[in-house]
Design a protein around this motif. Sequence first.
Motif, PDB file in Angstrom:
ATOM      1  N   MET A   1      -5.220   4.991   0.387  1.00  0.00           N
ATOM      2  CA  MET A   1      -5.270   4.488  -0.959  1.00  0.00           C
ATOM      3  C   MET A   1      -5.170   5.578  -1.746  1.00  0.00           C
ATOM      4  O   MET A   1      -5.280   5.716  -2.896  1.00  0.00           O
ATOM      5  CB  MET A   1      -7.323   4.140  -1.256  1.00  0.00           C
TER       6      MET A   1
ATOM      7  N   ARG B   1      -2.067   2.399  -5.499  1.00  0.00           N
ATOM      8  CA  ARG B   1      -3.353   1.637  -4.088  1.00  0.00           C
ATOM      9  C   ARG B   1      -2.584   0.300  -4.478  1.00  0.00           C
ATOM     10  O   ARG B   1      -2.358  -0.415  -6.559  1.00  0.00           O
ATOM     11  CB  ARG B   1      -4.664   1.997  -4.879  1.00  0.00           C
ATOM     12  N   ILE B   2      -3.452  -0.828  -4.452  1.00  0.00           N
ATOM     13  CA  ILE B   2      -3.664  -2.725  -3.862  1.00  0.00           C
ATOM     14  C   ILE B   2      -3.967  -2.844  -5.942  1.00  0.00           C
ATOM     15  O   ILE B   2      -5.513  -2.163  -6.044  1.00  0.00           O
ATOM     16  CB  ILE B   2      -4.334  -2.616  -3.383  1.00  0.00           C
TER      17      ILE B   2
ATOM     18  N   THR C   1       0.991  -1.406   0.041  1.00  0.00           N
ATOM     19  CA  THR C   1      -0.202   0.317  -0.036  1.00  0.00           C
ATOM     20  C   THR C   1       0.462   1.740  -0.169  1.00  0.00           C
ATOM     21  O   THR C   1       1.174   2.107   1.127  1.00  0.00           O
ATOM     22  CB  THR C   1      -1.281   0.241   0.939  1.00  0.00           C
TER      23      THR C   1
END
Length: 88
Positions: A39, A44-45, A23
Amino acid sequence: IVECVGEGVTDLQPGDHVLPIFTGECGDCPHCHSEESNMCDLLRINTERGGMIHDGESRFSINGKPIHHFLGTSTFSEYTVVHSGQVA
């Protein structure tokens, strides 16, 4: 331990001890400047991203076939290539 850094990376240098994180934080987007979210718009993931952010290409291969990054960090490998915002 950082082995080398790419062009334009100024916040890391060879020899630095770091931990890969999935992250990450670019430090520039509204989420990175917010106290309510981590985020990051850029880091972001994203389980569908298999390569590096700026060109989408993998930095790993075996027998000429690309091996895709997992969560942007590929921490199960002995060496990895990550965005500078994905280390702490």
